[in-house]
Write an enzyme that holds these catalytic residues in place. Structure first.
Site, PDB file in Angstrom:
ATOM      1  N   GLU A   1     -42.411  53.187  -5.822  1.00 38.05           N
ATOM      2  CA  GLU A   1     -42.215  53.282  -4.381  1.00 38.05           C
ATOM      3  C   GLU A   1     -43.462  53.789  -3.654  1.00 38.05           C
ATOM      4  O   GLU A   1     -43.818  53.285  -2.602  1.00 38.05           O
ATOM      5  CB  GLU A   1     -41.027  54.192  -4.062  1.00 38.05           C
ATOM      6  CG  GLU A   1     -40.586  54.014  -2.623  1.00 38.05           C
ATOM      7  CD  GLU A   1     -39.461  54.949  -2.240  1.00 38.05           C
ATOM      8  OE1 GLU A   1     -38.928  55.621  -3.131  1.00 38.05           O
ATOM      9  OE2 GLU A   1     -39.142  54.988  -1.053  1.00 38.05           O
ATOM     10  N   ASP A   2     -44.100  54.793  -4.228  1.00 41.48           N
ATOM     11  CA  ASP A   2     -45.161  55.470  -3.487  1.00 41.48           C
ATOM     12  C   ASP A   2     -46.583  55.151  -3.948  1.00 41.48           C
ATOM     13  O   ASP A   2     -47.530  55.725  -3.446  1.00 41.48           O
ATOM     14  CB  ASP A   2     -44.954  56.997  -3.559  1.00 41.48           C
ATOM     15  CG  ASP A   2     -43.685  57.415  -2.839  1.00 41.48           C
ATOM     16  OD1 ASP A   2     -43.190  56.615  -2.017  1.00 41.48           O
ATOM     17  OD2 ASP A   2     -43.193  58.519  -3.089  1.00 41.48           O
TER      18      ASP A   2
END
Ligand code: MN
Length: 746
Positions: free
Chosen positions: A94-95
């Site tokens: 996600e990051d």
């Protein structure tokens, strides 16, 4: 929660952050799962350090601290190295620029699948809070069915985020804390993870209701040292008794968690001073048999508080929690709760599903208990397949997490929570006190229903109000929420007195008119003196006493103006006249007419049991001593007997309640006796006539006679005299019916 920054230019020289903590992680894994492969964890940590390099958390610390802490939580749950590796990688896709394919290539399908599950949950962003939660939770549960580790990672993730919530803005704090209380803590509870749930609740409570938390925290801290001293004394005494009885057991004690104290306070509506659940003792034994033995020993030392003994060993909770509970009275009136359980039960209570969640290669659960725990999740997933609206799914989820509550909707789709078996009135009071007070009816899913209807999950409720409508004592017999109950009680208490004052004033005025004494000649101070004569504070108190029937109007008038009340002046008992005529004589200054009879359960005006008058009958009121106004049928034999105290008689008339005007006629139970031939089918024909006449039958009793006849007694609900007359006429027309009589008494 990362503040995303450009990826590091070089991946060779990544600083080795938090080496101590990482060693702690490996130690925990080695201790809990010695045969697990620690290499995958090392690789995952390295990967984590590389790809989150340069990223910071809101606290200013390196981002990698977060996945590391999450992994530590998972290791404490005794999860396997696959789950811990996935925990370290849970934010990577996600990051950071890392893709799921990268994870597959490096860590294999299983880890990638779990990380993917967590990522999907995080990714979903909906416009409003409820949508977002519903969708989150739906994905989460879907993922859970294939791999529960996704959910455990999400819970660990949430736990660490809650532990570090202080660094976010107040708005974010509140919304994350709210979501934790709404979704994650209940989910942990449902999975039997008592320890995790407890910590989530206490952390969230602080942000959701800071003022209450502060107060409670302060109050508990003020009592802490005294409580601790007391409990350690208790522990010493109990430990000795256990040794005497040769029972091997651990004794633990603690001051209870703030959120659980808070919930107790809210539920029991008491203050902190009355909470005896502050102190808790726990005895952990080696066998079920010993649990019961300890139970007996405790009750031989301290007296149990009645109604607080619970055997969750014989009757486990739905989440498989087991324990014996009792509350006992200790020295100095200190009460404390005791939980008794085996080591195994304790582990399950604290860790729940994680307590024995073991993975074989395929990742399928091994124990029957885990299967049982997952059954409800599968059920939910089955349901949600038919649902397209996430709100609907959220309500379904909450239903299962909170079986004591019913989730209903306003026509605009707002969720309104009422207690199980709650009614449209509970719904109305939840919306607003005034809505409750003026509620005259309700539409549920578009249909008019009686106010006592029990609401079910998913009902769309529309409350119908009418200005000026007021609560009825009858409502107390069917509302379920304490809020509604309190509001109704409060209103009744306040207004009953007002009504009593009103009735008292009318009675006094009527009495004065009979003796031709103009009350207007008296000053307020005369009434004040008169009230003082009766040891009452104000003239209103005096009027209320007359209204409640404590003093008769004549008696009071006699004290007010003894000189004007010559015996020869005493008028004849006024003839009983139907309402309207009497009204003019009864009412004068206050403007309203005679007493109005609405509900049958009012304290001030009630239907006499000897004759049970029903709407439409001619009625007469009689002021009783202390019980208010009894309403009798005019033909009631008791009325004749009552005439000797004519001054207690008062005109009354039937009034329609707003509820009735809204199409819900009040009914009155009436006892009918049908004298008829004793033949086959007779009863069936009679009941058909009654139900065709739209009357409910409450009870039936048949008494065969000796001459081929029978007497059948019915208690039916009639709306009024007209309704009753039609029913009786219908019955009389039936072949074989000889007579129909009504008994005044029920
Ligand atoms: Mn995270």
């Amino acid at each position: 929660m990362a503040s995303v920054q450009p990826p590091a230019l070089s991946v060779e020289r990544v600083p080795d952050l938090f080496p101590e903590k990482f060693r702690q992680l490996l130690d925990t894994v080695r201790r809990n799962r010695p045969s697990d492969d620690a290499n995958i964890i090392r690789q995952a940590w390295q990967f984590c350090l590389e790809h989150h390099n340069g990223q910071l958390r809101a606290s200013g610390e390196p981002y990698v601290l977060h996945p590391l802490e999450v992994a530590l939580v998972l290791a404490d749950m005794k999860l396997d190295s696959t789950a811990i590796a996935a925990g370290l990688l849970h934010d990577a896709v996600e990051d950071t620029p890392v893709t799921t394919e990268d994870i597959v290539a490096k860590f294999g399908e299983q880890v990638a699948h779990i990380v993917d599950g967590v990522t999907k949950i995080d990714k979903i962003q909906f416009a409003n809070r409820e949508d977002r939660q519903a969708e989150n939770v739906r994905k989460m549960l879907l993922a859970m069915v294939s791999d529960v580790r996704v959910v455990l990672i999400k819970l660990a993730d949430r736990l660490h985020n809650m532990r570090t919530l202080e660094h976010l803005s107040p708005d974010r704090q509140r919304s994350i804390a709210r979501e934790t209380l709404d979704i994650y803590a209940p989910l942990a509870h449902r999975l039997g993870m008592g320890k995790l749930r407890g910590e989530l609740e206490d952390l969230a409570f602080r942000y959701v209701d800071t003022i209450t938390w502060d107060q409670l925290h302060e109050a508990v801290e003020a009592r802490r040292s005294e409580g601790e001293q007391f409990l350690s004394g208790v522990e010493a005494l109990l430990s000795e008794k256990l040794r005497e009885n040769n029972i091997k057991a651990r004794v633990e004690w603690r001051i209870k968690r703030l959120y659980s104290i808070h919930q107790k306070l809210v539920k029991s509506q008491t203050s902190i001073d009355q909470v005896y659940d502050l102190l808790a003792l726990r005895v952990i034994t080696t066998s079920v048999q010993d649990c019961y033995a300890v139970f007996g020993i405790i009750h031989s030392i301290w007296r149990p508080v009645p109604g607080r003994i619970k055997d969750f060993i014989a009757m486990p909770r739905p989440n498989l929690y087991q324990s014996l509970h009792t509350t006992v009275m200790g020295e100095g009136g200190h009460q404390f709760e005791v939980q008794i359980r085996t080591e195994e039960m304790h582990r399950i209570a604290e860790e729940g599903i994680a307590a024995h969640w073991k993975y074989k290669q395929g990742g399928s659960p091994v124990s029957a208990r885990d299967e049982q725990r997952l059954a409800w999740v599968r059920q939910l997933v089955e349901w949600q397949r038919d649902m397209t609206d996430p709100n609907e799914f959220l309500s379904t989820l909450k239903i299962d997490l909170f079986p004591e509550e019913v989730y209903t909707f306003t026509p605009k789709g707002k969720v309104v929570v009422v207690p199980r078996d709650g009614t449209p009135l509970d719904f109305a009071y939840t919306i607003h006190t005034e809505v409750g007070h003026t509620c005259v009816g309700a539409r549920v899913n578009g249909r008019m229903v009686p106010l006592r209807t029990k609401l079910r999950n998913g009902d769309i409720v529309e409350v119908i109000t009418q200005n000026g409508h007021t609560p009825s004592r009858d409502w107390l017999t069917f509302v379920k929420s304490s809020r509604a109950r309190n509001k109704i009680r409060h209103w009744l208490n306040e207004h009953q007195r007002e009504r009593a004052i009103d009735i008292g004033r009318k009675l006094l005025e009527r009495e004065a008119r009979k003796y031709k004494i103009p009350l207007s000649q008296f000053e307020e101070s005369d009434f004040a003196r008169l009230a003082a004569d009766y040891s009452l504070a104000t003239p209103s108190d005096l009027m209320a006493s007359i209204g409640f029937g404590k003093y008769s109007a004549r008696q009071v008038l006699n004290r007010l103006a003894p000189a004007l009340m010559h015996p020869q002046q005493e008028p004849e008992a006024a003839p009983i006249t139907p309402g309207a005529d009497a009204v003019r004589r009864v009412a004068a200054s206050s403007g309203s007419d005679s007493l109005v009879v609405e509900g049958q359960n009012e304290l001030l005006v009630y239907r006499a049991k000897c004759c049970n008058p029903i709407r439409g009958e001619e009625i007469i009121g009689y002021v009783t001593r202390g019980k208010g106004v009894a309403v009798h049928a005019r033909n009631c034999p008791n009325v004749q007997n009552l005439l000797y105290e004519a001054d207690r008689r008062i005109a009354v008339e039937w009034a329609r309640t707003a509820e009735e005007k809204a199409g819900h006629p009040q009914t009155y139970p009436v006892k009918l006796t049908v004298h008829c031939d004793d033949r086959a089918g007779m009863l069936k024909e009679i009941t058909a006539v009654i139900s065709d006449g739209n009357a409910n039958i409450r009870t039936v009793e048949t008494h065969p006679g000796d001459a081929g006849d029978a007497q059948i007694e019915f208690v039916i609900d009639a709306e009024d005299v007209r309704h009753l007359t039609l029913l009786i006429q219908g019955l009389r027309r039936l072949p074989g019916v000889r007579d129909v009589t009504r008994s005044q008494k029920l």
